[in-house]
Design a protein around this motif. Structure first.
Motif, short mmCIF file in Angstrom:
data_model
loop_
_atom_site.label_atom_id
_atom_site.label_comp_id
_atom_site.label_asym_id
_atom_site.label_seq_id
_atom_site.Cartn_x
_atom_site.Cartn_y
_atom_site.Cartn_z
N ARG A 277 1.17 -29.67 -19.32
CA ARG A 277 -0.23 -29.98 -19.55
C ARG A 277 -0.95 -30.40 -18.55
N ALA A 278 -2.18 -29.63 -18.19
CA ALA A 278 -3.24 -29.93 -17.19
C ALA A 278 -2.56 -29.90 -15.82
N ALA A 279 -1.45 -29.20 -15.56
CA ALA A 279 -0.73 -28.96 -14.42
C ALA A 279 -1.79 -27.85 -13.31
N LYS A 280 -1.60 -28.25 -12.03
CA LYS A 280 -2.35 -27.36 -10.99
C LYS A 280 -1.19 -26.43 -10.57
N LEU A 281 -1.28 -25.43 -11.05
CA LEU A 281 -0.37 -24.20 -10.67
C LEU A 281 -1.09 -23.23 -10.05
N LYS A 282 -1.78 -23.39 -9.15
CA LYS A 282 -2.80 -22.13 -8.65
C LYS A 282 -1.78 -21.58 -7.64
N GLY A 283 -1.70 -20.25 -7.54
CA GLY A 283 -0.70 -19.64 -6.76
C GLY A 283 0.94 -19.87 -6.82
N ALA A 284 0.99 -20.43 -8.11
CA ALA A 284 2.67 -20.83 -7.91
C ALA A 284 3.32 -19.51 -8.88
N SER A 285 4.62 -19.41 -8.40
CA SER A 285 5.27 -18.30 -8.72
C SER A 285 6.43 -18.59 -9.69
N PHE A 286 6.45 -18.28 -10.94
CA PHE A 286 7.31 -18.38 -11.85
C PHE A 286 8.29 -17.15 -12.22
N VAL A 287 8.27 -16.23 -10.97
CA VAL A 287 8.96 -14.92 -11.33
C VAL A 287 10.42 -15.14 -11.77
N GLY A 288 10.52 -14.37 -13.22
CA GLY A 288 11.95 -14.33 -13.85
C GLY A 288 12.28 -15.91 -14.38
N ALA A 289 11.30 -16.69 -14.40
CA ALA A 289 11.49 -18.18 -15.10
C ALA A 289 11.65 -18.12 -16.57
N ASN A 290 12.48 -19.09 -17.14
CA ASN A 290 12.41 -19.16 -18.59
C ASN A 290 11.53 -20.26 -18.96
N LEU A 291 10.42 -19.76 -19.50
CA LEU A 291 9.33 -20.49 -20.01
C LEU A 291 9.29 -20.78 -21.38
N GLN A 292 10.31 -20.51 -22.13
CA GLN A 292 10.23 -20.60 -23.57
C GLN A 292 9.88 -21.88 -24.05
N GLY A 293 8.76 -21.90 -24.77
CA GLY A 293 8.49 -23.20 -25.43
C GLY A 293 7.70 -24.23 -24.41
N ALA A 294 7.44 -23.65 -23.41
CA ALA A 294 6.64 -24.44 -22.18
C ALA A 294 5.12 -24.53 -22.76
N ASP A 295 4.71 -25.78 -22.41
CA ASP A 295 3.34 -26.20 -22.85
C ASP A 295 2.37 -26.09 -21.55
N PHE A 296 1.55 -25.11 -21.48
CA PHE A 296 0.57 -25.11 -20.38
C PHE A 296 -0.79 -25.33 -20.93
N THR A 297 -0.94 -26.14 -21.87
CA THR A 297 -2.45 -26.36 -22.20
C THR A 297 -2.98 -26.83 -21.11
N ARG A 298 -4.27 -26.42 -20.91
CA ARG A 298 -5.20 -26.69 -19.89
C ARG A 298 -4.71 -26.72 -18.63
N ALA A 299 -3.53 -25.98 -18.17
CA ALA A 299 -3.07 -25.80 -17.03
C ALA A 299 -3.90 -24.91 -16.37
N VAL A 300 -3.91 -25.03 -14.71
CA VAL A 300 -4.59 -24.19 -13.81
C VAL A 300 -3.51 -23.06 -13.41
N LEU A 301 -3.64 -21.98 -13.92
CA LEU A 301 -2.79 -20.78 -13.54
C LEU A 301 -3.47 -19.71 -12.87
N VAL A 302 -4.51 -20.17 -12.11
CA VAL A 302 -5.17 -19.27 -11.50
C VAL A 302 -4.28 -18.54 -10.38
N ASN A 303 -4.23 -17.27 -10.17
CA ASN A 303 -3.43 -16.59 -8.99
C ASN A 303 -1.98 -16.75 -9.11
#
Length: 213
Positions: free
Chosen positions: A162-188
């Protein structure tokens, strides 16, 4: 004559053992810190320390400087590293289960294959950190800085981002099941091939994000 010879041998052996013991005892201290499980080493400068494979579980390192330290394969489970400087440290395949890293600085650190299940990383700085194949299931990354972080094939099941700054982060092939990205910054950010089953993206910023819903 035999008794005298045996006595001399015993004395020499005892002296050797005492010398070895003294050496072993001195070698467990680095920068004023007693390197052992459950040690208390807050506010210490351990910059660049060689601590590969050590057992420091349940230890206290709050506000210490471990930047550039070699902690490869170390056991740091349930230790307290809050507000600690770990920038550029090598934590490859280290055990950090339920470790307190709240507010820690881990920029450009190496955490490939590290076990961070249920670790507390609130407000931590992980920009540019390599977390490829790391285990982060149940980890709390609320408000963490993770710009440009690499989380390829990482396991983040039920993690809190929640509210994590993830600009330009790579989650390629990651297991994000049930992960909470509420208000996170996922730009690019790149979520190509990631498992997004039951993941939450409420009010997340997803401009230019690859694979975001």
């Amino acid at each position: 004559m035999l008794k005298t010879s045996s006595l001399i041998s015993c004395v020499m052996l005892s002296a050797a053992l005492l010398a070895a013991g003294a050496h072993a005892q001195s070698s467990t201290r680095i920068g004023g810190c007693d390197i052992r499980r459950g040690t208390l080493c807050p506010n210490l400068n351990l910059n660049g320390a060689e601590l590969a494979g050590v057992n420091l579980a349940n230890s206290q390192f709050t506000r210490s400087n471990l930047s550039g330290a070699n902690l490869r394969g170390a056991n740091l489970s349930e230790a307290n590293f809050s507000q600690t400087d770990l920038q550029g440290a090598d934590l490859t395949e280290a055990l950090l289960v339920r470790t307190n890293l709240r507010g820690a600085r881990l920029g450009e650190a190496r955490l490939e294959g590290a076990d961070l299940r249920n670790a507390v990383l609130q407000n931590a700085d992980l920009h540019g950190t390599d977390l490829s194949k790391a285990k982060l299931a149940g980890a709390d990354l609320t408000n963490a800085r993770m710009e440009g972080a690499r989380l390829t094939d990482a396991d983040l099941q039920r993690s809190n981002l929640r509210a994590a700054k993830l600009k330009g982060a790579s989650f390629v092939g990651a297991n994000l099941q049930g992960a909470d990205f509420t208000r996170a910054v996922l730009v690019n950010a790149d979520l190509s091939g990631a498992n997004l089953d039951q993941a939450i993206f409420l009010n997340a910023q997803t401009e230019g994000c690859i694979g975001c819903p």
